[in-house]
Design a protein around this motif. Structure first.
Motif, PDB file in Angstrom:
ATOM      1  N   LEU A 168       0.812  -0.997  -0.101  1.00 35.91           N
ATOM      2  CA  LEU A 168      -0.054  -0.009  -0.131  1.00 35.91           C
ATOM      3  C   LEU A 168       0.879   1.181   0.112  1.00 35.91           C
ATOM      4  O   LEU A 168       0.625   2.257  -0.608  1.00 35.91           O
ATOM      5  N   GLU A 169       1.900   1.227   0.659  1.00 33.03           N
ATOM      6  CA  GLU A 169       3.007   2.354   0.731  1.00 33.03           C
ATOM      7  C   GLU A 169       3.634   2.511  -0.571  1.00 33.03           C
ATOM      8  O   GLU A 169       3.621   3.660  -1.026  1.00 33.03           O
ATOM      9  N   ASP A 170       4.208   1.294  -1.057  1.00 35.06           N
ATOM     10  CA  ASP A 170       5.058   1.468  -2.318  1.00 35.06           C
ATOM     11  C   ASP A 170       4.379   1.786  -3.573  1.00 35.06           C
ATOM     12  O   ASP A 170       4.617   2.326  -4.391  1.00 35.06           O
ATOM     13  N   ASP A 171       3.017   1.075  -3.763  1.00 28.91           N
ATOM     14  CA  ASP A 171       2.436   1.088  -4.981  1.00 28.91           C
ATOM     15  C   ASP A 171       1.370   1.822  -5.069  1.00 28.91           C
ATOM     16  O   ASP A 171       0.989   2.374  -5.987  1.00 28.91           O
ATOM     17  N   TYR A 172       0.691   2.462  -3.866  1.00 25.01           N
ATOM     18  CA  TYR A 172      -0.355   3.223  -3.734  1.00 25.01           C
ATOM     19  C   TYR A 172      -0.159   4.520  -3.119  1.00 25.01           C
ATOM     20  O   TYR A 172      -1.241   5.266  -3.332  1.00 25.01           O
ATOM     21  N   GLY A 173       0.985   4.956  -2.508  1.00 26.36           N
ATOM     22  CA  GLY A 173       1.235   5.947  -1.892  1.00 26.36           C
ATOM     23  C   GLY A 173       0.218   6.164  -0.520  1.00 26.36           C
ATOM     24  O   GLY A 173       0.081   7.248   0.076  1.00 26.36           O
ATOM     25  N   VAL A 174      -0.137   5.006  -0.015  1.00 25.18           N
ATOM     26  CA  VAL A 174      -0.901   4.925   1.269  1.00 25.18           C
ATOM     27  C   VAL A 174      -0.252   4.461   2.322  1.00 25.18           C
ATOM     28  O   VAL A 174       0.276   3.352   2.448  1.00 25.18           O
ATOM     29  N   PHE A 175      -0.195   5.052   3.376  1.00 26.45           N
ATOM     30  CA  PHE A 175       0.620   4.810   4.707  1.00 26.45           C
ATOM     31  C   PHE A 175      -0.550   4.128   5.520  1.00 26.45           C
ATOM     32  O   PHE A 175      -1.484   4.465   5.860  1.00 26.45           O
ATOM     33  N   VAL A 176       0.186   3.039   6.138  1.00 23.32           N
ATOM     34  CA  VAL A 176      -0.761   2.397   7.176  1.00 23.32           C
ATOM     35  C   VAL A 176      -0.216   2.424   8.428  1.00 23.32           C
ATOM     36  O   VAL A 176       1.111   2.244   8.826  1.00 23.32           O
ATOM     37  N   LYS A 177      -0.792   2.861   9.522  1.00 20.46           N
ATOM     38  CA  LYS A 177      -0.374   2.871  10.686  1.00 20.46           C
ATOM     39  C   LYS A 177      -1.395   2.053  11.798  1.00 20.46           C
ATOM     40  O   LYS A 177      -2.417   2.065  11.276  1.00 20.46           O
ATOM     41  N   PHE A 178      -0.873   1.538  12.922  1.00 20.90           N
ATOM     42  CA  PHE A 178      -1.495   0.833  13.813  1.00 20.90           C
ATOM     43  C   PHE A 178      -1.583   1.491  15.021  1.00 20.90           C
ATOM     44  O   PHE A 178      -0.869   2.362  15.647  1.00 20.90           O
ATOM     45  N   TRP A 179      -3.040   1.420  15.699  1.00 22.10           N
ATOM     46  CA  TRP A 179      -3.464   2.135  16.825  1.00 22.10           C
ATOM     47  C   TRP A 179      -3.950   1.124  17.896  1.00 22.10           C
ATOM     48  O   TRP A 179      -5.063   0.647  17.940  1.00 22.10           O
ATOM     49  N   LYS A 180      -3.230   1.331  19.186  1.00 16.75           N
ATOM     50  CA  LYS A 180      -4.036   0.502  20.047  1.00 16.75           C
ATOM     51  C   LYS A 180      -5.019   1.035  20.792  1.00 16.75           C
ATOM     52  O   LYS A 180      -4.850   2.431  21.594  1.00 16.75           O
ATOM     53  N   VAL A 181      -6.321   0.612  20.999  1.00 22.19           N
ATOM     54  CA  VAL A 181      -7.313   1.379  21.433  1.00 22.19           C
ATOM     55  C   VAL A 181      -7.880   0.519  22.785  1.00 22.19           C
ATOM     56  O   VAL A 181      -7.577  -0.731  22.756  1.00 22.19           O
ATOM     57  N   ASP A 182      -8.557   1.143  23.599  1.00 20.95           N
ATOM     58  CA  ASP A 182      -9.230   0.418  24.631  1.00 20.95           C
ATOM     59  C   ASP A 182     -10.411  -0.426  24.138  1.00 20.95           C
ATOM     60  O   ASP A 182     -10.958  -0.402  23.043  1.00 20.95           O
ATOM     61  N   ARG A 183     -10.443  -1.581  24.878  1.00 19.85           N
ATOM     62  CA  ARG A 183     -11.467  -2.641  24.452  1.00 19.85           C
ATOM     63  C   ARG A 183     -12.801  -2.006  24.438  1.00 19.85           C
ATOM     64  O   ARG A 183     -13.583  -2.388  23.349  1.00 19.85           O
ATOM     65  N   GLU A 184     -13.128  -0.897  25.182  1.00 21.10           N
ATOM     66  CA  GLU A 184     -14.695  -0.558  25.169  1.00 21.10           C
ATOM     67  C   GLU A 184     -14.825   0.479  23.853  1.00 21.10           C
ATOM     68  O   GLU A 184     -15.878   0.653  23.517  1.00 21.10           O
ATOM     69  N   ASP A 185     -13.594   0.868  23.292  1.00 23.04           N
ATOM     70  CA  ASP A 185     -13.735   1.765  22.007  1.00 23.04           C
ATOM     71  C   ASP A 185     -13.606   0.693  20.745  1.00 23.04           C
ATOM     72  O   ASP A 185     -13.557   1.365  19.631  1.00 23.04           O
ATOM     73  N   ASN A 186     -13.600  -0.606  21.050  1.00 26.10           N
ATOM     74  CA  ASN A 186     -13.544  -1.503  19.964  1.00 26.10           C
ATOM     75  C   ASN A 186     -14.774  -2.422  19.840  1.00 26.10           C
ATOM     76  O   ASN A 186     -14.646  -3.418  19.368  1.00 26.10           O
ATOM     77  N   GLU A 187     -15.816  -2.056  20.496  1.00 19.76           N
ATOM     78  CA  GLU A 187     -17.020  -2.999  20.607  1.00 19.76           C
ATOM     79  C   GLU A 187     -17.601  -3.493  19.186  1.00 19.76           C
ATOM     80  O   GLU A 187     -18.180  -4.687  19.279  1.00 19.76           O
ATOM     81  N   GLU A 188     -17.884  -2.563  18.250  1.00 17.48           N
ATOM     82  CA  GLU A 188     -18.408  -2.918  17.201  1.00 17.48           C
ATOM     83  C   GLU A 188     -17.865  -4.042  16.350  1.00 17.48           C
ATOM     84  O   GLU A 188     -18.153  -5.014  15.853  1.00 17.48           O
ATOM     85  N   ALA A 189     -16.335  -3.921  16.202  1.00 18.81           N
ATOM     86  CA  ALA A 189     -15.487  -4.883  15.664  1.00 18.81           C
ATOM     87  C   ALA A 189     -15.497  -6.195  16.343  1.00 18.81           C
ATOM     88  O   ALA A 189     -15.443  -7.429  15.905  1.00 18.81           O
ATOM     89  N   ASP A 190     -15.397  -6.089  17.879  1.00 24.15           N
ATOM     90  CA  ASP A 190     -15.547  -7.328  18.705  1.00 24.15           C
ATOM     91  C   ASP A 190     -16.926  -7.969  18.291  1.00 24.15           C
ATOM     92  O   ASP A 190     -16.756  -9.309  18.463  1.00 24.15           O
ATOM     93  N   GLU A 191     -18.092  -7.432  18.240  1.00 21.68           N
ATOM     94  CA  GLU A 191     -19.222  -7.900  18.128  1.00 21.68           C
ATOM     95  C   GLU A 191     -19.306  -8.777  16.547  1.00 21.68           C
ATOM     96  O   GLU A 191     -19.897  -9.760  16.508  1.00 21.68           O
ATOM     97  N   LEU A 192     -18.604  -7.877  15.703  1.00 18.00           N
ATOM     98  CA  LEU A 192     -18.630  -8.612  14.233  1.00 18.00           C
ATOM     99  C   LEU A 192     -17.891  -9.873  14.221  1.00 18.00           C
ATOM    100  O   LEU A 192     -18.165 -10.981  13.760  1.00 18.00           O
ATOM    101  N   ALA A 193     -16.604  -9.986  15.340  1.00 18.03           N
ATOM    102  CA  ALA A 193     -15.991 -11.107  15.242  1.00 18.03           C
ATOM    103  C   ALA A 193     -16.485 -12.071  16.086  1.00 18.03           C
ATOM    104  O   ALA A 193     -16.477 -13.391  15.592  1.00 18.03           O
ATOM    105  N   LYS A 194     -17.325 -11.811  17.090  1.00 18.14           N
ATOM    106  CA  LYS A 194     -17.995 -12.910  17.685  1.00 18.14           C
ATOM    107  C   LYS A 194     -19.326 -13.354  16.976  1.00 18.14           C
ATOM    108  O   LYS A 194     -19.528 -14.661  17.056  1.00 18.14           O
ATOM    109  N   ASP A 195     -19.798 -12.722  16.217  1.00 21.02           N
ATOM    110  CA  ASP A 195     -20.760 -12.873  15.151  1.00 21.02           C
ATOM    111  C   ASP A 195     -20.428 -14.204  14.395  1.00 21.02           C
ATOM    112  O   ASP A 195     -21.103 -15.065  14.049  1.00 21.02           O
ATOM    113  N   ALA A 196     -19.148 -14.093  13.841  1.00 19.22           N
ATOM    114  CA  ALA A 196     -18.486 -15.062  12.938  1.00 19.22           C
ATOM    115  C   ALA A 196     -18.488 -16.464  13.469  1.00 19.22           C
ATOM    116  O   ALA A 196     -18.568 -17.322  12.748  1.00 19.22           O
TER     117      ALA A 196
END
Length: 208
Positions: A168-196
């Motif tokens: 993504l960085e080399d071919d698209y010029g898009v930088f990717v960063k990673f962010w550690k958030v609190d569990r309560e701020d990630n509830e939507e993704a957590d529900e999607l994972a549990k639904d799976a």
């Protein structure tokens, strides 16, 4: 500090136009824009929240799932079982959820349906965020040996994610960063994972 690690702006500044993350009723949400009536709205920065879940983690017969959350009712949100080609663990699910998210970003870029120069992968997994932003460089240097002298777990998954970030960085010029958030701020993704993994045959992807 690793250039891949995202440090959010102070909450007092989050209402300004153009910042990556905003607050809504005290909750975090992404600011990805959709195409409406054929008009593509520019979003210079987007955040995607990811999570993994595993039923019976560490035991025979475990089932892992991934959740990718782009935003409320987004057709790009993903809830999917982890493939059966490797161990069914929550850690593998977390790494592969990030891979899914970036694959979706790349697809949108290829279709000219997204214009961005920075993508932040938000996760409550210290293992994922620190692994891909810091530890991976040490693993490459020491031949993928961990601090105890053994083989690094989930090497192939981390390598795939690392290659995707570089692409993504080399071919698209898009930088990717990673962010550690609190569990309560990630509830939507957590529900999607549990639904799976709620049903044994669950392989849903609500973007289809």
């Amino acid at each position: 500090m690793s250039y891949r690690l995202f440090v959010p702006p102070p909450l007092a500044d989050t209402s300004r136009d153009g910042l990556l993350v905003q607050t809504k009723r005290g909750r975090l949400f992404t600011n990805i824009y959709h195409i409406r009536g054929g008009v593509k709205k520019r979003s210079q920065h987007i955040a995607v929240f990811v999570d993994g879940a595993c039923r019976g983690n560490g035991y025979l017969g475990a089932r892992a799932g991934m959740g990718v959350y782009f935003g409320p009712r987004s057709r790009h949100n993903i809830s999917r079982r982890l493939d059966d080609d490797g161990p069914q663990t929550s850690q593998r699910a977390e790494i592969n959820a990030a891979i899914l998210a970036l694959d979706r970003v790349k697809s949108l870029l290829d279709q000219d349906r997204l214009e961005t120069d920075l993508v932040v992968i938000a996760s409550d997994s210290e293992y994922l965020v620190t692994g891909i932003s810091k530890w991976i460089y040490k693993w490459y240097d020491n031949g993928w040996t961990n601090a105890k002298g053994g083989d690094v777990s989930n090497r192939e998954d981390f390598e795939e994610l690392d290659e995707l970030v570089d692409e993504l960085e080399d071919d698209y010029g898009v930088f990717v960063k990673f962010w550690k958030v609190d569990r309560e701020d990630n509830e939507e993704a957590d529900e999607l994972a549990k639904d799976a993994v709620a049903d044994e045959d669950s392989t849903s992807d609500d973007s289809d």
